[in-house]
Write an enzyme that holds these catalytic residues in place. Structure first.
Site, mmCIF file in Angstrom:
data_model
loop_
_atom_site.group_PDB
_atom_site.id
_atom_site.type_symbol
_atom_site.label_atom_id
_atom_site.label_comp_id
_atom_site.label_asym_id
_atom_site.label_seq_id
_atom_site.Cartn_x
_atom_site.Cartn_y
_atom_site.Cartn_z
ATOM 1 N N LYS A 67 41.559 45.843 32.629
ATOM 2 C CA LYS A 67 40.610 45.149 32.742
ATOM 3 C C LYS A 67 39.461 45.974 31.723
ATOM 4 C CE LYS A 67 41.691 43.170 37.112
ATOM 5 N NZ LYS A 67 41.401 43.089 38.474
ATOM 6 N N GLN A 87 38.385 45.678 43.302
ATOM 7 C CA GLN A 87 39.731 45.448 43.114
ATOM 8 C C GLN A 87 40.706 45.293 44.268
ATOM 9 O OE1 GLN A 87 41.469 45.375 39.946
ATOM 10 N NE2 GLN A 87 43.232 45.049 41.226
ATOM 11 N N ASP A 136 35.736 37.103 39.710
ATOM 12 C CA ASP A 136 37.088 36.784 40.104
ATOM 13 C C ASP A 136 37.168 35.362 40.722
ATOM 14 O OD1 ASP A 136 38.997 38.752 39.451
ATOM 15 O OD2 ASP A 136 38.466 39.986 41.375
#
Ligand code: ADP
Length: 287
Positions: A44, A84, A107
């Site tokens: 990322k 995460q 997300d």
């Protein structure tokens, strides 16, 4: 046709490159030091570099307290925030995700965003990243899913559940299979499009001639350090019309969709037009 995820991801990333002096900033919370999570975070960070946006990682110890983590998230001033996954079992994943303000939820896992998209079928500037990656691959090949039989293997919060709903909104006929499904092979053979997100090597061994096969699975292969998907690639590639490999298929596209969400959050904030995935069906809204 074998899909090249790195190539398409790179070309989309180029269109997302930020050239302005002020740029969006992504904040990533990483708990513990699992090598897999670290490697995802590094990918990322690399994508952020490629599109010229800022990113900051906050690394917490494995035993960080729920309140401490939530307090930190609430104080972050980044444009996009993500935690995460997976998290250690003492942390409540949903409470932590919901401590991210939904307009920064890059997300796209906050219930506010999922409800808008998956329940109400609103066209939206954000989509959960892996489902968005799969839709983007289908769009790349101009696959029309209306009325097609899709077998979705897996019903997880991250992939199978949202993706099966998004495909229904595109008016596909979706069968969702999971651990308890009987006669999985029959559901696979029956499908025009097979999407597998189970994390189980060689789960998909045969498909209908000409089927489209999207492999979202990730597991450790027999050789150490080798990543494999759910599909027996060497056999199924001779049956499928389109197939995605692992690695180098859905994975790079997922990171790319995260970058698109971040850019959209930023554009929305600036009052600029955002990219909206155009093919969700209006028909669904009447159902
Ligand atoms: P991800 O988040 O990548 O989708 P999960 O491990 O959370 O992965 O979810 C795996 C999903 O795959 C679950 O919904 C589970 O029911 C399904 N699954 C696992 N093994 C099988 C199997 N042998 N056959 C069919 N579905 C499976």
């Amino acid at each position: 046709m074998i899909f090249n995820g790195n190539q398409l991801a790179n070309s989309i990333l180029q269109t997302l490159r930020v050239t302005s002096k002020i740029k969006p900033k992504l904040g990533i919370c990483l708990v513990g030091d699992s090598p897999a999570s670290k490697s995802y975070v590094n990918r990322k960070l690399k994508a952020c570099q490629e599109i010229n946006v800022d990113a900051e990682v906050f690394n917490f110890q494995e035993n960080v307290g729920q309140e401490q983590l939530i307090k930190h998230i609430q104080q972050m001033n980044h444009d996009g925030i993500l935690v995460q996954l997976p998290l250690p079992p003492h942390l409540n994943k949903l409470d932590i995700i919901h401590s991210i303000p939904y307009e920064k939820d890059v997300d796209c896992l906050h219930m506010h965003n999922l409800q808008r998209i998956l329940v109400y079928g609103e066209l939206c500037e954000m989509l959960p990243c892996t489902p968005a990656a799969v839709l983007q691959i289908l769009d790349y090949y101009d696959v029309n899913v209306i009325g097609k039989k899709v077998t979705m293997i897996g019903r997880s919060f991250l992939v199978g559940m949202p993706l099966s709903l998004l495909l229904q909104k595109r008016n596909a006929t979706v069968t969702v299979c999971h651990r308890e499904t009987l006669n999985l092979d029959q559901h696979i053979m029956n499908a025009d499009i097979v999407i597998s997100a189970a994390g189980h090597p060689k789960l998909v061994r045969n498909v209908k001639q000409g089927a489209i096969v999207i492999d979202v699975g990730i597991s450790q292969g027999e050789r150490k350090g080798k990543i494999v998907g759910d599909v027996d690639f060497d056999v199924v590639k001779n049956q499928a019309s389109i197939i995605t490999p692992v690695p180098g298929g859905v994975g790079p596209m997922t990171v790319c969709m995260l970058m698109r969400n971040l850019c959209n959050i930023w554009k929305k904030k600036q009052g600029q037009p955002v990219y909206i995935n155009p093919k969700l069906s209006d028909a669904y809204l009447n159902d």
